[in-house]
Design a protein around this motif. Structure first.
Motif, mmCIF file in Angstrom:
data_model
loop_
_atom_site.group_PDB
_atom_site.id
_atom_site.type_symbol
_atom_site.label_atom_id
_atom_site.label_comp_id
_atom_site.label_asym_id
_atom_site.label_seq_id
_atom_site.Cartn_x
_atom_site.Cartn_y
_atom_site.Cartn_z
ATOM 1 N N VAL A 125 0.951 -1.125 -0.211
ATOM 2 C CA VAL A 125 -0.045 -0.091 0.104
ATOM 3 C C VAL A 125 0.793 1.291 -0.003
ATOM 4 O O VAL A 125 1.762 1.246 0.762
ATOM 5 C CB VAL A 125 -0.846 0.124 1.225
ATOM 6 N N GLU A 150 -1.064 -7.907 -5.081
ATOM 7 C CA GLU A 150 -1.814 -6.756 -5.051
ATOM 8 C C GLU A 150 -1.237 -5.623 -4.750
ATOM 9 O O GLU A 150 -0.319 -5.451 -3.757
ATOM 10 C CB GLU A 150 -3.071 -7.148 -4.058
ATOM 11 N N LEU A 152 -2.267 -1.390 -3.758
ATOM 12 C CA LEU A 152 -3.220 -0.486 -3.300
ATOM 13 C C LEU A 152 -2.617 1.073 -3.594
ATOM 14 O O LEU A 152 -1.664 1.045 -2.666
ATOM 15 C CB LEU A 152 -4.020 -0.727 -2.147
ATOM 16 N N TRP A 163 -6.846 -0.208 -6.194
ATOM 17 C CA TRP A 163 -6.393 -1.288 -5.998
ATOM 18 C C TRP A 163 -6.442 -2.432 -7.168
ATOM 19 O O TRP A 163 -7.380 -2.629 -7.622
ATOM 20 C CB TRP A 163 -7.532 -1.960 -4.784
ATOM 21 N N GLN A 173 -7.422 -3.626 -12.249
ATOM 22 C CA GLN A 173 -8.306 -2.950 -11.050
ATOM 23 C C GLN A 173 -9.217 -3.793 -10.436
ATOM 24 O O GLN A 173 -10.179 -4.091 -11.216
ATOM 25 C CB GLN A 173 -8.677 -1.494 -11.530
ATOM 26 N N SER A 184 -10.192 -8.394 -1.410
ATOM 27 C CA SER A 184 -9.055 -8.898 -1.805
ATOM 28 C C SER A 184 -9.259 -10.265 -2.429
ATOM 29 O O SER A 184 -9.903 -10.799 -1.978
ATOM 30 C CB SER A 184 -7.911 -8.696 -0.589
ATOM 31 N N LYS A 194 -14.554 1.433 0.171
ATOM 32 C CA LYS A 194 -13.507 2.639 -0.205
ATOM 33 C C LYS A 194 -14.110 3.903 0.369
ATOM 34 O O LYS A 194 -13.588 4.848 0.615
ATOM 35 C CB LYS A 194 -13.419 2.523 -1.599
#
Length: 233
Positions: A125, A150, A152, A163, A173, A184, A194
């Protein structure tokens, strides 16, 4: 006759770390660890140094992210949460992402003998304000190339969160479901509202991730991680 002066050996001076330096990961780490610099990253062989961080554009969003991920971590034995931890990705890349989640046993990363993450954590992230250009371009490329599953990115100035999930070597995305929740694909039960995160509605953020933690998919994931942990001993 001797002068009485002893021969001295001059130790080579380690150059200071400068923004824009082009270095290998080994050179970068050697200079970084011997400096007083709080945060520097090596991205595709180029040194990037952080600007001062505002609470409005970084500190507060970062705290929201860590609250969300921390709740998931607390209920998911077998994973590890990192806050601004250096990651040794490859010979030209040593980022220090704002947050990461990794699978401890059977994942794509390990912890080195000197305490660093080596390899690709499953989730990274980044809080992107002053660093948005780097985070959505250069870092995205190196994370994809190193198979971070992944990624973000919170684009603070734009009021948006992207994400991405690695699918067939490309980032795609993740989209919210009919209830506006993003789920996830690597960490079952890691659910995100979100809108609630963006607006600072932490009660709603916590409520949604707790719903994810209560699912059978999350329980199955925890059981799988437990077996991986036993097998690694």
């Amino acid at each position: 006759m001797t002068s009485g002066l002893k021969n001295t050996v001059l130790k080579p001076t380690i150059p200071t770390l400068e923004n824009g330096d082009r270095l290998t990961r080994i050179e970068f780490e050697n200079r970084y660890t011997k400096s007083n610099i709080k945060k520097a990253e090596l991205i595709d062989g180029i040194v990037y140094m952080a600007s001062p961080l505002r609470i409005t554009k970084h500190g507060n969003p970062h705290a929201r992210i860590m609250t969300w991920l921390g709740i998931y971590w607390s209920e998911t034995p077998g994973i590890e949460l990192g806050d601004n931890s250096t990651v040794r990705l490859d010979g030209d890349n040593e980022p220090q992402p704002n947050a990461l989640l990794r699978i401890e046993n059977g994942g794509k990363s390990i912890i080195s003998e000197d305490g660093y993450v080596e390899g690709a954590p499953e989730l990274i992230v980044e809080i992107a304000a002053s660093t948005v250009s780097i985070d959505v371009h250069e870092k995205k490329k190196i994370y994809r190339r190193n198979q971070v599953q992944e990624y973000l990115v919170w684009r603070v100035e734009d009021g948006e969160i992207d994400w991405y999930s690695l699918q067939k070597g490309e980032y795609v995305q993740l989209q919210p479901n009919s209830e506006g929740i993003i789920c996830s694909e690597v960490f079952p039960g890691l659910w995100l509202d979100k809108t609630a995160l963006l607006t600072g509605n932490l009660i709603k953020v916590i409520e949604v991730v707790q719903l994810g933690l209560a699912t059978a998919e999350h329980q199955n994931f925890v059981e799988k991680l437990s077996k991986e942990g036993v097998g690694s001993r």
